[in-house]
Structures are given as structure tokens and as C-alpha cells.
Design a protein around this motif. Structure first.
Motif, PDB file in Angstrom:
ATOM      1  N   GLU A 802     105.048 -70.644  -4.257  1.00 15.21           N
ATOM      2  CA  GLU A 802     105.401 -71.903  -4.837  1.00 15.21           C
ATOM      3  C   GLU A 802     104.102 -72.191  -5.559  1.00 15.21           C
ATOM      4  OE1 GLU A 802     106.546 -74.353  -1.654  1.00 15.21           O
ATOM      5  OE2 GLU A 802     108.590 -73.992  -1.906  1.00 15.21           O
ATOM      6  N   ARG A 803     103.076 -71.892  -5.232  1.00 17.30           N
ATOM      7  CA  ARG A 803     101.460 -72.079  -5.731  1.00 17.30           C
ATOM      8  C   ARG A 803     100.923 -71.052  -6.866  1.00 17.30           C
ATOM      9  NH1 ARG A 803     102.974 -74.874  -2.122  1.00 17.30           N
ATOM     10  NH2 ARG A 803     102.250 -76.897  -1.570  1.00 17.30           N
ATOM     11  N   GLY A 804     102.106 -70.288  -7.273  1.00 16.48           N
ATOM     12  CA  GLY A 804     101.597 -69.076  -8.266  1.00 16.48           C
ATOM     13  C   GLY A 804     100.869 -68.021  -7.568  1.00 16.48           C
ATOM     14  N   VAL A 805     101.002 -67.823  -6.488  1.00 18.77           N
ATOM     15  CA  VAL A 805     100.318 -66.401  -5.803  1.00 18.77           C
ATOM     16  C   VAL A 805     101.386 -65.421  -5.798  1.00 18.77           C
ATOM     17  CG1 VAL A 805      99.212 -65.478  -4.081  1.00 18.77           C
ATOM     18  CG2 VAL A 805      98.614 -68.114  -4.333  1.00 18.77           C
ATOM     19  N   ASP A 806     101.080 -64.142  -6.776  1.00 16.68           N
ATOM     20  CA  ASP A 806     101.796 -63.105  -6.415  1.00 16.68           C
ATOM     21  C   ASP A 806     101.809 -62.579  -5.322  1.00 16.68           C
ATOM     22  OD1 ASP A 806     102.523 -63.474  -9.296  1.00 16.68           O
ATOM     23  OD2 ASP A 806     100.802 -62.277  -9.976  1.00 16.68           O
ATOM     24  N   ARG A 807     102.937 -61.891  -4.913  1.00 17.95           N
ATOM     25  CA  ARG A 807     103.136 -61.191  -3.507  1.00 17.95           C
ATOM     26  C   ARG A 807     101.951 -60.045  -3.240  1.00 17.95           C
ATOM     27  NH1 ARG A 807     107.714 -57.110  -1.558  1.00 17.95           N
ATOM     28  NH2 ARG A 807     106.807 -56.713   0.470  1.00 17.95           N
ATOM     29  N   LYS A 808     101.480 -59.419  -4.374  1.00 17.38           N
ATOM     30  CA  LYS A 808     100.333 -58.620  -4.311  1.00 17.38           C
ATOM     31  C   LYS A 808      99.131 -59.289  -3.920  1.00 17.38           C
ATOM     32  CE  LYS A 808      99.309 -58.329  -9.177  1.00 17.38           C
ATOM     33  NZ  LYS A 808      98.118 -59.083  -9.014  1.00 17.38           N
ATOM     34  N   ASP A 809      99.010 -60.400  -4.074  1.00 18.88           N
ATOM     35  CA  ASP A 809      97.777 -61.282  -3.824  1.00 18.88           C
ATOM     36  C   ASP A 809      97.803 -62.037  -2.576  1.00 18.88           C
ATOM     37  OD1 ASP A 809      96.735 -60.106  -5.982  1.00 18.88           O
ATOM     38  OD2 ASP A 809      97.744 -61.797  -7.224  1.00 18.88           O
ATOM     39  N   PHE A 810      98.984 -61.713  -1.590  1.00 21.79           N
ATOM     40  CA  PHE A 810      99.273 -62.652  -0.426  1.00 21.79           C
ATOM     41  C   PHE A 810      97.698 -62.421   0.379  1.00 21.79           C
ATOM     42  CE2 PHE A 810     103.920 -63.064  -0.209  1.00 21.79           C
ATOM     43  CZ  PHE A 810     103.911 -63.944  -1.079  1.00 21.79           C
ATOM     44  N   ASN A 811      97.369 -61.138   0.512  1.00 18.05           N
ATOM     45  CA  ASN A 811      96.054 -61.033   1.173  1.00 18.05           C
ATOM     46  C   ASN A 811      96.924 -60.934   2.893  1.00 18.05           C
ATOM     47  OD1 ASN A 811      93.657 -60.307   2.249  1.00 18.05           O
ATOM     48  ND2 ASN A 811      92.764 -61.539   0.917  1.00 18.05           N
ATOM     49  N   SER A 812      96.119 -61.224   3.672  1.00 13.95           N
ATOM     50  CA  SER A 812      96.653 -61.255   5.224  1.00 13.95           C
ATOM     51  C   SER A 812      96.316 -62.593   5.726  1.00 13.95           C
ATOM     52  CB  SER A 812      95.748 -60.329   6.136  1.00 13.95           C
ATOM     53  OG  SER A 812      94.319 -60.726   6.022  1.00 13.95           O
ATOM     54  N   TYR A 813      96.918 -62.926   6.843  1.00 10.63           N
ATOM     55  CA  TYR A 813      96.773 -64.152   7.464  1.00 10.63           C
ATOM     56  C   TYR A 813      95.226 -64.530   8.030  1.00 10.63           C
ATOM     57  CZ  TYR A 813     101.647 -65.287   8.034  1.00 10.63           C
ATOM     58  OH  TYR A 813     103.010 -65.530   7.748  1.00 10.63           O
ATOM     59  N   GLY A 814      94.681 -63.619   8.274  1.00  9.29           N
ATOM     60  CA  GLY A 814      93.388 -63.408   8.868  1.00  9.29           C
ATOM     61  C   GLY A 814      92.452 -63.935   7.738  1.00  9.29           C
ATOM     62  N   SER A 815      92.636 -63.448   6.580  1.00 12.48           N
ATOM     63  CA  SER A 815      91.798 -63.852   5.361  1.00 12.48           C
ATOM     64  C   SER A 815      91.951 -65.319   4.829  1.00 12.48           C
ATOM     65  CB  SER A 815      91.878 -63.166   4.162  1.00 12.48           C
ATOM     66  OG  SER A 815      93.127 -62.980   3.575  1.00 12.48           O
ATOM     67  N   ARG A 816      93.197 -65.770   5.255  1.00  9.39           N
ATOM     68  CA  ARG A 816      93.415 -67.196   4.836  1.00  9.39           C
ATOM     69  C   ARG A 816      93.377 -68.219   5.864  1.00  9.39           C
ATOM     70  NH1 ARG A 816      95.564 -67.423  -0.259  1.00  9.39           N
ATOM     71  NH2 ARG A 816      96.076 -65.294  -1.365  1.00  9.39           N
ATOM     72  N   ARG A 817      92.646 -67.918   7.009  1.00  6.81           N
ATOM     73  CA  ARG A 817      92.258 -68.901   8.094  1.00  6.81           C
ATOM     74  C   ARG A 817      91.375 -70.223   7.708  1.00  6.81           C
ATOM     75  NH1 ARG A 817      90.939 -64.646  12.866  1.00  6.81           N
ATOM     76  NH2 ARG A 817      93.095 -63.956  13.211  1.00  6.81           N
ATOM     77  N   GLY A 818      91.179 -70.148   6.350  1.00  5.03           N
ATOM     78  CA  GLY A 818      90.348 -71.662   5.941  1.00  5.03           C
ATOM     79  C   GLY A 818      91.353 -72.634   5.422  1.00  5.03           C
ATOM     80  N   ASN A 819      92.801 -72.052   5.218  1.00  8.15           N
ATOM     81  CA  ASN A 819      93.856 -72.940   4.683  1.00  8.15           C
ATOM     82  C   ASN A 819      94.841 -73.452   6.023  1.00  8.15           C
ATOM     83  OD1 ASN A 819      96.245 -73.877   3.330  1.00  8.15           O
ATOM     84  ND2 ASN A 819      95.208 -73.245   1.719  1.00  8.15           N
ATOM     85  N   ASP A 820      94.787 -74.472   6.317  1.00 13.47           N
ATOM     86  CA  ASP A 820      95.735 -74.849   7.295  1.00 13.47           C
ATOM     87  C   ASP A 820      96.902 -75.121   7.196  1.00 13.47           C
ATOM     88  OD1 ASP A 820      96.333 -78.065   6.697  1.00 13.47           O
ATOM     89  OD2 ASP A 820      94.297 -77.404   5.757  1.00 13.47           O
ATOM     90  N   GLU A 821      97.334 -75.092   5.932  1.00 14.97           N
ATOM     91  CA  GLU A 821      98.898 -75.137   5.298  1.00 14.97           C
ATOM     92  C   GLU A 821      99.244 -73.751   5.559  1.00 14.97           C
ATOM     93  OE1 GLU A 821     100.506 -77.492   4.564  1.00 14.97           O
ATOM     94  OE2 GLU A 821      99.514 -79.194   3.753  1.00 14.97           O
ATOM     95  N   VAL A 822      98.528 -72.719   5.124  1.00 13.15           N
ATOM     96  CA  VAL A 822      99.068 -71.227   5.251  1.00 13.15           C
ATOM     97  C   VAL A 822      99.159 -70.975   6.992  1.00 13.15           C
ATOM     98  CG1 VAL A 822      98.667 -68.831   4.962  1.00 13.15           C
ATOM     99  CG2 VAL A 822      98.108 -70.413   3.023  1.00 13.15           C
ATOM    100  N   MET A 823      98.285 -71.462   7.738  1.00 14.79           N
ATOM    101  CA  MET A 823      98.211 -71.065   9.026  1.00 14.79           C
ATOM    102  C   MET A 823      98.941 -71.818   9.972  1.00 14.79           C
ATOM    103  SD  MET A 823      96.019 -68.845   8.709  1.00 14.79           S
ATOM    104  CE  MET A 823      95.975 -68.132  10.604  1.00 14.79           C
ATOM    105  N   ALA A 824      99.482 -73.027   9.508  1.00 14.43           N
ATOM    106  CA  ALA A 824     100.511 -73.568  10.195  1.00 14.43           C
ATOM    107  C   ALA A 824     101.669 -72.914  10.256  1.00 14.43           C
ATOM    108  CB  ALA A 824     100.474 -74.985   9.852  1.00 14.43           C
TER     109      ALA A 824
END
Length: 998
Positions: A802-824
Motif C-alpha cells: 500500500e506504500r509503494g514497496v515492491d515485493r522484491k524490496d520487502f527485505n526481512s522483518y528483522g531489517s524493519r524492526r525500526g518500524n512499529d507498523e510493520v512489526m505489529a
């Protein structure tokens, strides 16, 4: 001198700090780094203020090379930058108050001089022998470190004389579960846990601002080392260019995170960020950061560390007390709060004998892990001793200490002895530093000399292992403590195929167990069967820090090459050393060439496969596994093999020594009896057996002796200060308050403090809550908050798309731990999680009880929150085992979870739940959800007083259901301090309110 030293002890809370970071843009006029960074975890504001006030420049000063720095040229233009900032107004008044307290230091009489052999003195120390208390002679060495810390920091405010007495009387007090404060010397972070820690610190600064206070109070008061090692993935393998290619991809994915961490190293005092490509945090800690003994303003004391990675315990092998804590506990420690801990029991583990020929340190640690899991050591220290200690290298000891989380102990401690001193010299510590370490530890009865008669020490319980009895083994297929002797592996594998689905079972029907899946691999015919190896990874701090097993792997590869054996090309092979030293000695030995020939090219310097950063399998391999429902295997030299962790398509995951990883890669399957079946066929047509490629202990020792050299450590860690071009090119803002970008999908301001006031919210129970999830035993932090890939259909994926991130750029949950919206949204998103509400279905969903709908966990939790309903979680034994992961507590809190009722908790995770304001409750012994008769469809009320003074640590509480059923649980607030955290809504609000009041 005494007043100076005691002021140091009393005013540690008000420590001035130096910041440090790695940069390519340091000008020649930049002030140099303070030695206090490296040596002042307990040094006071007063001590550092003296050094500042004597200088003509208040904000900056030059300094000499730190004693432990291996003679690094820290003054290089591409080296470290130090900035001492003006401290908060009124600090002089506070300093005077603390100096007054210091004058009354309870233990001034035991401050003793440590002379240098050639004249002069190293410094002064608080002498345990000077107490003349016979109880100290019997204390375990690990407890003596706690005792020394309590004496040195005793101010009758944060640390009281009564706390010292509790520790001296450890033999009688530890069974009573008494609480003590502990002030670690320093804090260790890696980037997965470090990013949310820095996010929290930035967010706390904002909260201080909103509450009208000074945001500069939010600063680490002890040295903080953050090593970026968790971000590199194994995208490119079997290539000479793999390191560079994987690092380029790492920076593409993580540029925003890395920039944020680099900002943190400039915005916060006392923080070193070691850039990507340098090594694994625990190996860097062992080889470089570990001090063993500090010398701060002439005061000597033992090194100690807490880290936001559970394998921080690796440093215990060096005689440094260290263990893993949650990110929120680490943040409190950074901000000057003493750790509150239960005085632990200590299991004495006696080692005798010597490892047999061909048996590795990995075989030993898997054996020890199984023994200690069976014995039960959760919440305890394990201390190793005995005649067998002299037969273990420092690297072997570090391997055993590293896996403390797997056997459940807080620490696996090896006291300092001659082997430790030899390792310190090997790794480049100066002769003077080693002499100081030995002199201090001997004088303070913390050194073990096995050439002298041993004073009998008292332990809580005892275990013994004759090293002669250890045999080659691996562990799996789903848990690190499920050890399998190598000679029994084939039979065990077939049992796993037959057994019902569980930790030792896959329930594969007999008629399809011999199924062969044929496919084309880049035009080459290939096939997979149940047990086929598709990932073979030499990885992880546990083993890559140990030259004997790394060179052993090289020798296996060499022998295989000479015989004409070759690893099949569809097996994803990789080698990820824990530091550049490994590369140097593999090249020096000539063995890297043979590893390359077998596909084990170096892919990067980081955790890689061990934490799930194994990268994608080739599409043809992935399709063959999925379309034929193959139980494929990964063999890795890691420390964790929980299902779904290593790779989503490897249901069987085995932990093995590096040489065994190579051997299984050559065999191509775990369905083999190495004693009876050949691994392959040689170039002259003869069968090649395991014994033909396995090196002897003497061969390995010879390779270690000739290839592992002190200069390798010195040169590696000199260059670590220079960063790398990609890191050095990152530009970051200079503001001390972070400018949050609302469009960022990596760094987002969390909501923890947005509605915070100066009044604590108070204690609370839970009323008419729904059960969000109903679990069985061994739910790990990987289940609760996965670190791996983001599934394409998950709520987190939807958010990113929804925020324009392509699937190939999802990266991992570990790499996105600075974003509470993703981690929740990623909380409870593990694709292998088993929730009893789903009646056997596996996956990250649950039942929304009011409607009966099956929803993703995040979607169900959102519905409950929107309707104003609280939720709880029901679980079995060992809830929260695995990696220390603060998001495993933060995520449930953001989902609206108010309590977790379990049979038992992993130590760090329970503490993290408390830190986020979630109530941990334990069923009574012999009871669980089934025996009590709970289905998870009930509504639950937990009867806790609203006045915190009416709640006691460990008291019983009544839980009632909407149907009128009631049962008793123990509330797992274990200390008075934890009750204070609960009263404040968590540890971080508690810290903020206290800092504002100071």
C-alpha cells in the motif's frame, strides 16, 4: 586517593560520556576519542569532569591511545571522532551531593593498591580478600564478579550494604530467590536489536521534550558497542565476488537503517557503530572489544556486559560475565539504571579427560547442551571447572559459552586462567595489559591456577562430564538440544519420517518415503529425496570463531578435492566468517582454495543463514521441494534450528560442526550412515567413506599452530576503524533530535509515549478479555516475532504494498524492526506457528471468538482493540524461548495483549513482557490449559489489585472465566523493581519519569 576513587563509585549515574563513531569525513582538527570510552563504564561524572575542567577546551580534548587498543593508530584521518558535550545544568550541585555520599563509602577500608612488577602501581581496587570473610573463599567465581560490582558501586542508594551481604551469603540467600542490583560495565548491540533501541532512545528524547524536560538526559552513560552483522543475506554464492555482491545488495536494502544508526552514533554520546562487513558481534567482542579487566581513573575492576543478543554469553568463555537481555532492559542500563536480578544459583560443571581423536568442539557443545537442558538450568549460572579445562582452548570454551541460551542458563562461565591469558596475547592485547589483568585477578581471588591446590567452592548443584565420552554428533531436526550421535543418524532420520508431526517427526507416509523428485537444474539433471541437503552453511559466531573447526572444514574440503569428490551444484553452499581473521588464516593455510572448489566461497561477514538470512533457493530447487512435498534438509554450523527459522522450505534443519557441514554437503543427504555407507566415488572409481576425508586432531592442531598468528588480529582490527567506502559515503543529519519521516517504511516513531504524563497509570488487572491465541509448548521468539522473510500475503506485506514497496524490496522483518507498523503486523506471523484455536491448522491466523471468523492475527487483534476488548495469550512450557527479541514483547503490547498465562517462560522474554507492561502469569505446578479445562473460547478476568503496594512479587492471583470456572496462577513479577515498572506502564516510562525528577 580514596576520595577520588569513592566519588567514582558513588556518582556513576552522572557519568559524562564521549561519543564515538566511524567516519570518513573526520577533519584533522577533530578531537580524538577519549580513553574513557574504552575504560570507564563505572567512572563517574566527577572523574570525567575533572579531565574536562583541566583542559582549555570544555567541549573537546585530545587523548592517548587506550591501553587495550592493540596499538591501533586511532589518530588516523579516517578513524574515530569524539565529542564531549556540555552536561545538564546544575550538574555541579549534583556532583557535590554525590561526593558527600561518596565520603561515607561503606568499603573505603578495602581499597587496595596493585603494584606493578617493575615498580609503580597499576591502580587501586576493592579487595575481596581484605574483607576477611571466609564465605568469600567458597563463592563461585561468577558470583565474585557480582560481589565486586556491588561493593564498588555501594552508595546505599542504588546499591546498599544489605545487597553486598546477600551476595556474600550466596550459599544461603540464593535458594531464597533474593533480589540484587547489578551495574554492568558496558552494553553490546547488533543491528536487528540495535535499530529499535536507537529508535526508542530517539523517541524518549521527544517524550522528554513534550514533558518540558531536557532531552539531552537521554544518553548512554556506559560504553555501547553496536556491530552491524544481522543484515547481510546469502543472495550470491559460489562466486569469488560474493562478498562484494552481497554487501552491495545489503546496502541497497538497508541504506535507510544504516544511515539511522550512523546518525545515532553522532547524536548520542558513548556509542560506537561498527559498520557492515566487519564481522559477527560476538566474535568481535571476543577478539577485540572484551577488556577482561577495566582500569578507569586508576580503579581496577572486572569487565561485564549485557547485550541485546542472547548469544552475548560467548564472552563468558573469556572470563567476562555477560549475558543477553531484552532491548528495553539494555536501554535502561544505558541510561544508568541498575539491573534488578534474582541472585542466581550456580551449577558446577566439572570437566575431566580429553576429547578423543576426531571429536570437535561442536560435538562437545551439543553434548553439554543436552546434559544441561536435562538437568534444568533456566535462570542459573553454569560455572565450568576441573582438570579437563586445560584441554580446552579458549575458542572451545567460547563455543560452549555461546550456546548458554540453548541449554537455558543465564551464563556458561569459564573463570580466567593461563589459557585465557594466552588467548589475550594471541589476539593482540599488549603484554602490559595482560600483566595487569593477571595481577588484578590473582590479587582479588578471581584467577584459577590449576598448578596450585584448588580451594573447594560451593555450588547449587553439580554435573560432571568426561571429555573422553563425547562422540561425534549433530542436533535436530527442529531443536538445538535434540542431539543425535552420528552413528545413529540414519535410524533417527527414518524415525522422524515415521513419527507424527512434532519436534522429532514429519509424519511422511511409508509409501512415499522413497519418493524421488527429478528436475532440471540449469540444464543439468537433478533429483531430490526426503532428507536431501539443499542448504549447507558454515555460519554463526558459535563456530566461526573457532580456528580448529574452521580449519577442520578446510581439511575435509582438501581431502575431498584430492579424491575427486564434488558437492552437487544445486546445494546452496556458503561460508560466512565471524571476522576478517578467519579469512586471513584460511588463506594462510591454503585451505580456502579447496573450500572454494566445493562451493564454500566466502559470502560475507555476518550471521547469514544462522538467523534465517539464507536467501532464496534456486527456483528449480524450490519448485521441486514444494510440488513434491519433499522434507528437504539444511545442515549449518549454527546455534538455532527452530522450524521456519533457517529457510521456509527446509523442514529438517541440523546443527553440525563446520567439517560435518562439508561432509553432509558432499554426501548430499542426511539419510546416510557415515560408518557404513560411502559418501561418494573417487576419481579412480573407488568408494570414499567418511573416515577417508576426516582429519585427525593432530592435523588440525598443526594447521592451527602454523596458520593462526597474532598479527592477523592486529591488522584486522586496525582496519575495522576505517569502515568501508559504502558506509563512509553515507551522509547523516547533525541534529540531536531525530526528524521522523512519516513515509518511511523502515524507521517510524512508535506510539509508546505519545499520551504519557508524569503520573504513572498504576497497576491494573484484566477484565473479560478474549484469548487471542492458544499455544502449546516451546513457542519461540521466532514464532512470536519472526526475523525472516515477509510472506507475500501477510498483513505486513499488504502494508508495504500500500506504500509503494515492491515485493522484491520487502527485505526481512528483522531489517524493519525500526518500524512499529510493520512489526505489529509481523507479530505471530510465523508460517509454522501452531495455534490450538485453529484445530490443527498451521499458520499465522487465529479465530476471532465473537464471530468465529478465521483471520490473520493482526486483523483479529485490531478488531478486538476497535471494539474495546482486552486480549490474553495462553501458552505451554518454555514460552518465549530462543533469541532475545524485544519485539516479541513490544508486538503483543501493540496488539492489545494484556497478559500471558503459560506453564513457564524463558528468562529474557518474561522480563521483556514486564518491561512492556504485560502481565506474565504461570499455571500452578502440574496444571496447564488442558488440565484446567480451558479451550480459549472463554472470556478471562485476572483479579489484580489496582494499588501496586498490594501486589507482591510471585503472589498468587485468581483467574476466572465467563463460564464461572476459576483457577489460581502465580504472577511472575519477580522483583520489587518489576512491580515499579508495571506501575509505570513499562520500564521506559519509568526511566523517563525518574530522569525528569532527578
Amino acid at each position: 586517593m580514596y576520595k577520588k576513587a569513592s566519588t567514582t563509585a558513588a556518582s556513576s549515574l552522572l557519568r559524562a560520556s564521549s561519543s564515538r563513531f566511524i567516519s570518513s569525513t573526520v577533519s584533522s582538527s577533530t578531537p580524538k576519542i577519549s580513553p574513557s570510552y574504552f575504560s570507564s563504564p563505572i567512572s563517574s561524572f566527577a572523574a570525567q569532569h575533572r579531565s574536562l575542567s583541566s583542559s582549555s577546551a570544555v567541549r573537546s580534548f585530545r587523548c592517548s591511545v587506550p591501553r587495550w587498543s592493540h596499538r591501533v593508530d586511532w589518530r588516523s584521518p579516517v578513524s574515530l571522532r569524539a565529542q564531549i558535550r556540555v552536561v545538564a545544568p546544575g550538574i555541579e550541585r549534583l556532583e557535590r551531593a554525590f561526593a558527600t555520599m561518596a565520603a561515607e563509602h561503606e568499603f573505603k577500608e578495602i581499597l587496595t593498591c596493585l603494584p606493578k612488577p617493575g615498580g609503580g602501581e597499576f591502580g587501586k581496587f576493592y579487595s575481596l580478600p581484605a574483607l576477611n570473610d571466609p564465605r568469600i573463599e567458597k563463592l563461585p567465581y561468577s558470583i565474585r564478579i557480582l560481589l565486586e560490582s556491588a561493593i564498588r558501586n555501594c552508595d546505599n542508594f542504588q546499591v546498599k550494604k544489605e545487597d553486598v551481604e546477600k551476595i556474600i551469603d550466596w550459599e544461603n540467600s540464593s535458594p531464597k530467590q533474593v533480589e540484587i542490583p547489578f551495574k554492568p560495565a558496558r552494553v553490546l548491540l547488533q543491528d536487528f536489536t540495535g535499530v529499535p533501541a536507537v529508535v526508542d532512545l530517539a523517541c524518549m528524547r521527544d517524550a522528554m521534550n513534550r514533558l518540558g524536560s531536557d532531552s539531552s538526559k537521554i544518553n548512554p552513560l556506559v560504553p555501547v558497542d553496536l556491530v552491524i552483522d544481522h543484515s547481510v543475506q546469502v543472495d550470491v554464492t559460489r562466486s569469488e565476488n560474493a562478498v562484494q555482491a552481497n554487501m552491495e545488495l545489503e546496502f541497497q536494502r538497508n541504506k535507510e537503517r544504516f544511515g539511522f544508526l550512523k546518525w545515532g552514533s553522532t547524536a548520542f554520546h558513548n556509542m560506537l557503530v561498527v559498520p557492515p562487513g566487519s564481522g559477527i558481534v560476538h566474535q568481535v567482542n571476543l577478539e577485540y572489544l572484551g577488556r577482561v579487566v577495566f582500569n578507569t581513573d586508576g580503579i581496577l575492576y572486572p569487565d561485564s556486559v549485557v547485550g541485546t543478543d542472547s548469544h552475548t554469553t560467548m564472552i563468558d568463555g573469556l572470563g567476562v560475565a555477560g549475558w543477553g537481555v531484552g532491548g528495553i532492559e539494555a536501554e535502561a542500563t544505558m541510561l544508568g539504571q541498575p539491573m534488578s536480578m534474582v541472585l542466581p544459583g550456580v551449577v558446577g560443571f566439572k570437566l575431566s579427560g580429553k576429547l578423543r581423536n576426531g571429536v570437535t568442539a561442536t560435538d562437545l557443545v551439543l553434548t553439554v547442551t543436552q546434559m544441561l537442558r536435562k538437568h534444568g538450568v533456566v535462570g542459573k549460572f553454569v560455572e565450568f571447572y576441573g582438570g579437563g579445562m586445560g584441554e580446552l582452548s579458549l575458542a572451545d570454551r567460547a563455543t560452549i559459552a555461546n550456546m548458554s541460551p540453548e541449554y537455558g542458563a543465564t551464563m556458561g562461565f569459564f573463570p580466567v586462567d593461563h589459557v585465557t591469558l594466552q588467548y589475550l596475547k594471541l589476539t593482540g592485547r599488549s603484554d602490559e595489559t595482560v600483566a595487569m589483568i593477571e595481577g588484578y585477578l590473582r590479587a582479588n581471588k578471581m584467577f584459577v591456577d590449576y598448578n596450585e591446590p584448588q580451594q573447594e567452592r560451593v555450588y547449587s548443584s553439580y554435573l560432571e562430564l568426561n571429555l573422553d565420552e563425547v562422540e561425534p554428533c549433530i542436533s535436530g531436526p527442529k531443536r538445538p538440544h535434540d542431539r543425535v550421535p552420528l552413528k545413529e543418524m540414519k535410524a533417527d532420520w527414518h524415525s522422524c519420517l515415521d513419527n507424527k508431526v512434532g519436534f522429532k517427526g514429519f509424519a511422511v507416509p511409508k509409501e512415499v518415503q522413497e519418493k524421488v523428485a527429478k528436475f532440471s537444474f540449469h540444464g543439468q539433471p537433478a533429483e531430490l529425496k526426503h532428507g536431501s541437503v539443499v542448504i549447507a552453511a558454515i555460519t554463526s559466531c558459535t563456530n566461526t570463531s573457532n580456528p580448529s573447526v574452521m580449519l577442520g572444514a578446510g581439511l575435509v574440503a582438501k581431502k575431498a578435492c584430492e579424491l575427486g569428490l564434488k558437492v552437487k551444484p544445486w546445494i546452496k553452499t556458503s561460508l560466512a566468517p565471524g571476522s576478517g581473521v578467519v579469512t586471513k588464516y584460511l588463506l594462510q593455510s591454503g585451505l580456502q582454495e579447496y573450500l572454494n572448489q566445493q562451493g564454500f566461497n566466502i559470502v560475507g561477514y555476518g550471521c547469514t543463514t544462522c538467523i534465517g538470512n539464507s536467501g532464496d533457493l534456486d527456483e528449480s530447487v524450490a519448485s521441486a521441494i514444494s510440488e513434491n512435498d519433499i522434507v528437504a534438509a539444511a545442515v549449518l554450523s549454527g546455534n538455532r534450528n527452530f522450524e521456519g527459522r533457517v529457510h521456509a522450505l527446509t523442514r529438517a534443519n541440523y546443527l553440525a560442526s563446520p567439517p560435518l557441514v562439508v561432509a553432509y554437503a558432499l554426501a548430499g543427504t542426511v539419510d546416510i550412515d557415515f560408518e557404513k555407507e560411502p559418501i561418494g566415488t573417487s576419481k579412480d572409481g573407488k568408494s570414499v567413506y567418511f573416515r577417508d576425508i576426516w582429519p585427525s586432531t593432530e592435523e588440525i592442531a598443526e594447521a592451527v599452530q602454523s596458520s593462526v598468528l597474532p598479527q592477523m588480529f592486529k591488522s584486522t582490527y586496525e582496519s575495522i576503524t576505517k569502515g568501508n567506502p559504502m558506509w563512509n559515503q553515507l551522509s547523516v543529519p547533525t541534529d540531536t533530535l531525530y526528524s521522523w519521516d512519516s513515509n518511511s517504511t523502515y524507521i517510524h516513531e512508535p506510539p509508546y509515549f505519545k499520551k504519557m504524563t508524569m503520573d504513572p497509570p498504576g497497576a491494573h488487572g484484566v477484565k473479560d478479555a478474549y484469548c487471542l491465541l492458544n499455544f502449546g509448548d516451546s513457542i519461540t521468539t521466532d514464532h512470536i516475532s519472526p526475523a525472516g522473510s515477509i510472506h507475500k500475503d501477510s498483513p505486513a506485506a499488504k502494508y508495504l504494498l500500500e506504500r509503494g514497496v515492491d515485493r522484491k524490496d520487502f527485505n526481512s522483518y528483522g531489517s524493519r524492526r525500526g518500524n512499529d507498523e510493520v512489526m505489529a503486523r509481523g507479530t505471530f506471523a510465523n508460517i509454522r506457528i501452531v495455534n490450538k484455536l485453529l484445530n490443527g491448522e498451521v499458520g499465522p491466523k487465529t479465530v476471532h471468538v465473537p464471530t468465529g471468523e478465521k483471520l490473520y492475527v493482526f486483523d483479529a487483534a485490531s478488531r478486538y482493540k476497535d471494539a474495546g476488548h482486552d486480549t490474553i495469550i495462553i501458552a505451554g512450557a518454555e514460552y518465549g524461548s530462543g533469541s532475545s527479541r524485544d519485539w516479541a514483547a513490544k508486538g503483543p503490547m501493540l496488539l492489545g495483549v494484556k497478559a500471558v498465562i503459560a506453564k513457564s517462560f524463558e528468562r529474557i522474554h518474561r522480563s521483556n513482557l514486564v518491561g512492556m507492561g504485560i502481565i506474565p502469569l504461570c499455571f500452578k505446578a502440574g496444571e496447564d490449559a488442558e488440565t484446567v479445562g480451558l479451550t480459549g473460547h472463554e472470556r478471562y478476568t485476572i483479579d489484580l489489585p489496582s494499588n501496586i503496594s498490594e501486589i507482591r512479587p510471585g503472589q498468587d492471583v485468581t483467574v476466572t472465566t465467563g463460564s464461572g470456572k476459576s483457577f489460581t496462577c502465580t504472577v511472575r513479577f519477580d522483583t520489587e523493581v518489576e512491580l515499579a515498572y508495571f506501575n509505570h506502564g513499562g520500564i521506559l516510562p519509568y526511566v523517563i519519569r525518574n530522569l525528569i525528577k532527578q
